[in-house]
Motif scaffolding. Structure first.
Motif, mmCIF file in Angstrom:
data_model
loop_
_atom_site.group_PDB
_atom_site.id
_atom_site.type_symbol
_atom_site.label_atom_id
_atom_site.label_comp_id
_atom_site.label_asym_id
_atom_site.label_seq_id
_atom_site.Cartn_x
_atom_site.Cartn_y
_atom_site.Cartn_z
ATOM 1 N N HIS A 227 30.491 55.520 48.462
ATOM 2 C CA HIS A 227 30.092 55.913 47.160
ATOM 3 C C HIS A 227 30.659 54.684 45.961
ATOM 4 C CE1 HIS A 227 34.464 57.022 46.079
ATOM 5 N NE2 HIS A 227 34.365 57.224 47.507
ATOM 6 N N ASP A 228 30.130 54.901 44.853
ATOM 7 C CA ASP A 228 30.623 53.936 43.760
ATOM 8 C C ASP A 228 32.121 53.975 43.589
ATOM 9 O OD1 ASP A 228 27.922 52.913 43.901
ATOM 10 O OD2 ASP A 228 27.605 54.077 42.470
ATOM 11 N N GLY A 229 32.746 53.022 43.037
ATOM 12 C CA GLY A 229 34.091 53.165 42.784
ATOM 13 C C GLY A 229 34.397 52.144 41.444
ATOM 14 N N TYR A 230 35.499 52.285 40.719
ATOM 15 C CA TYR A 230 35.458 51.608 39.706
ATOM 16 C C TYR A 230 35.893 50.036 39.906
ATOM 17 C CZ TYR A 230 36.547 55.968 37.076
ATOM 18 O OH TYR A 230 36.195 57.291 36.637
ATOM 19 N N CYS A 231 35.261 49.394 39.014
ATOM 20 C CA CYS A 231 35.566 47.910 39.318
ATOM 21 C C CYS A 231 37.021 47.389 38.852
ATOM 22 C CB CYS A 231 34.582 46.844 38.303
ATOM 23 S SG CYS A 231 34.894 45.150 38.591
ATOM 24 N N THR A 232 37.518 46.926 40.003
ATOM 25 C CA THR A 232 39.099 46.403 39.880
ATOM 26 C C THR A 232 39.037 45.140 39.046
ATOM 27 O OG1 THR A 232 39.011 45.598 41.931
ATOM 28 C CG2 THR A 232 39.708 48.044 41.641
ATOM 29 N N SER A 233 38.054 44.346 38.884
ATOM 30 C CA SER A 233 38.038 42.745 38.281
ATOM 31 C C SER A 233 38.040 42.860 36.741
ATOM 32 C CB SER A 233 36.915 41.994 38.827
ATOM 33 O OG SER A 233 36.746 41.929 40.192
ATOM 34 N N CYS A 234 37.501 43.839 36.110
ATOM 35 C CA CYS A 234 37.308 43.850 34.708
ATOM 36 C C CYS A 234 38.741 44.923 34.184
ATOM 37 C CB CYS A 234 36.188 44.397 34.314
ATOM 38 S SG CYS A 234 35.557 45.832 35.022
ATOM 39 N N PRO A 235 39.350 44.427 33.182
ATOM 40 C CA PRO A 235 40.601 45.294 32.557
ATOM 41 C C PRO A 235 39.823 46.711 32.174
ATOM 42 C CG PRO A 235 39.854 43.558 30.979
ATOM 43 C CD PRO A 235 39.086 43.226 32.058
ATOM 44 N N ASN A 236 40.676 47.621 32.539
ATOM 45 C CA ASN A 236 40.277 49.261 32.101
ATOM 46 C C ASN A 236 39.030 49.514 32.671
ATOM 47 O OD1 ASN A 236 42.819 49.435 30.832
ATOM 48 N ND2 ASN A 236 41.919 48.327 28.898
ATOM 49 N N HIS A 237 38.414 49.091 33.773
ATOM 50 C CA HIS A 237 36.876 49.126 34.202
ATOM 51 C C HIS A 237 36.089 49.204 33.127
ATOM 52 C CE1 HIS A 237 40.070 50.326 37.260
ATOM 53 N NE2 HIS A 237 40.589 50.990 36.497
ATOM 54 N N ASN A 238 36.241 48.490 32.092
ATOM 55 C CA ASN A 238 35.225 48.654 30.866
ATOM 56 C C ASN A 238 33.963 47.602 31.082
ATOM 57 O OD1 ASN A 238 36.564 46.262 30.460
ATOM 58 N ND2 ASN A 238 37.544 46.725 28.764
ATOM 59 N N GLY A 239 34.052 46.733 32.112
ATOM 60 C CA GLY A 239 32.840 45.808 32.185
ATOM 61 C C GLY A 239 32.734 44.783 31.546
ATOM 62 N N LEU A 240 34.090 44.277 31.010
ATOM 63 C CA LEU A 240 34.068 43.186 30.105
ATOM 64 C C LEU A 240 34.819 42.066 30.866
ATOM 65 C CD1 LEU A 240 35.525 44.603 26.663
ATOM 66 C CD2 LEU A 240 33.207 44.041 27.314
ATOM 67 N N CYS A 241 34.642 40.887 30.518
ATOM 68 C CA CYS A 241 35.249 39.720 31.459
ATOM 69 C C CYS A 241 36.616 39.807 31.303
ATOM 70 C CB CYS A 241 34.540 38.470 30.821
ATOM 71 S SG CYS A 241 35.271 36.944 31.543
ATOM 72 N N SER A 242 37.327 39.514 32.122
ATOM 73 C CA SER A 242 38.749 39.418 31.922
ATOM 74 C C SER A 242 39.448 38.233 31.459
ATOM 75 C CB SER A 242 39.401 39.703 33.385
ATOM 76 O OG SER A 242 39.089 38.712 34.294
ATOM 77 N N SER A 243 38.557 37.130 31.436
ATOM 78 C CA SER A 243 38.822 35.780 30.785
ATOM 79 C C SER A 243 38.802 35.837 29.408
ATOM 80 C CB SER A 243 38.153 34.651 31.618
ATOM 81 O OG SER A 243 38.680 33.450 31.128
ATOM 82 N N CYS A 244 37.676 36.165 28.815
ATOM 83 C CA CYS A 244 37.369 36.021 27.343
ATOM 84 C C CYS A 244 37.297 37.449 26.705
ATOM 85 C CB CYS A 244 36.007 35.543 27.248
ATOM 86 S SG CYS A 244 34.618 36.353 27.586
ATOM 87 N N ASN A 245 37.721 38.511 27.512
ATOM 88 C CA ASN A 245 37.886 39.872 26.830
ATOM 89 C C ASN A 245 36.798 40.115 26.561
ATOM 90 O OD1 ASN A 245 39.311 42.293 26.783
ATOM 91 N ND2 ASN A 245 40.170 41.656 24.664
ATOM 92 N N GLY A 246 35.517 39.776 26.985
ATOM 93 C CA GLY A 246 34.128 40.139 26.276
ATOM 94 C C GLY A 246 33.716 39.665 25.350
#
Length: 252
Positions: A227-246
């Motif tokens: 099943h699907d799970g939260y993405c652990t690469s983006c902060p707070n699982h919000n789908g934003l780039c962790s390098s530029c914060n979206g």
């Protein structure tokens, strides 16, 4: 009665005039002025006879001095009679200040026909008494009056002391600011310009601002879990780039 009073006043005035004349006459007797012609000098053992001029010397009691022909001091100084030294050398000797020195001896023979001046530096000046030329009324050698030294300009004087330390013009917090008129105002130092941040695209998301792992979804399909799970690469699982914060870009 009036006639008698006038006679008394006349008698008193006459006596006063006579008394003044007697005093002046007495002074003229005690003070004697002679003219001495300059004949030679002896300095460091070398005799120089190529000299000219002369000095009037006035003798007044136990002192003598250089004067004009009328006995007035010309300002070179005054000499005091040296009794002991005179007896030792069988001369008439005076010590004090004259044109040739402030600590000099003025020596005369018995009839005052020859005068020798000896300075404290070992120089000798010889004069002989003579008849003064008709057009000569004062000394040939007269010292210029000493002038008081002028105070040094403010910028040459000792620097002021501030809190126990000498004034330092390089220190800007000194309470005393002294500038010479010839000093130029220092050029102000150029202030560094604030560095402008350079905007660059985010190298991680290539400017999209999305998380590269979940593509902006915030969750991923985990293999083996089913099943699907939260993405652990983006902060707070919000789908934003962790390098530029979206933002898709960053600054340096």
């Amino acid at each position: 009665m009036v006639v008698q009073e006038l006679q008394v006043v006349h008698y008193m005035n006459k006596n006063i005039v006579i008394l003044v004349m007697l005093i002046a006459f007495g002074q003229s007797i005690t003070a004697q002025t002679y003219y001495y012609r300059y004949t030679k000098s002896i300095i460091n053992g070398v005799t120089d006879t190529n000299v000219s001029g002369g000095q009037f010397i006035t003798f007044d009691g136990k002192k003598c001095f250089e004067s004009d022909k009328y006995g007035n001091n010309v300002g070179n100084g005054s000499m005091a009679y040296e009794a002991n030294y005179s007896r030792q050398l069988n001369l008439e000797i005076y010590w004090g200040a004259c044109f040739h020195g402030k600590n000099a001896y003025m020596k005369f023979n018995a009839d005052r026909s020859v005068m020798e001046i000896e300075t404290n530096t070992g120089k000798f000046y010889v004069y002989k008494r003579a008849t003064a030329p008709a057009n000569v009324t004062t000394c040939s050698l007269i010292r210029e009056p000493e002038r008081e030294p002028k105070p040094a300009p403010e910028w040459q004087q000792d620097p002021p002391v501030y809190q126990g330390q000498p004034y330092n013009p390089q220190v800007t917090d000194n309470p005393v600011i002294r500038k010479d008129k010839t000093d130029k105002e220092p050029m102000p130092r150029p202030q560094p310009k604030p560095r402008q941040k350079q905007e660059k695209w985010c190298r991680i998301c290539n400017g999209s601002g999305k998380c590269k792992t979940c593509n902006g979804d915030g969750w991923v399909n985990r293999i083996g879990i089913g099943h699907d799970g939260y993405c652990t690469s983006c902060p707070n699982h919000n789908g934003l780039c962790s390098s530029c914060n979206g933002r898709g870009k960053w600054y340096e």
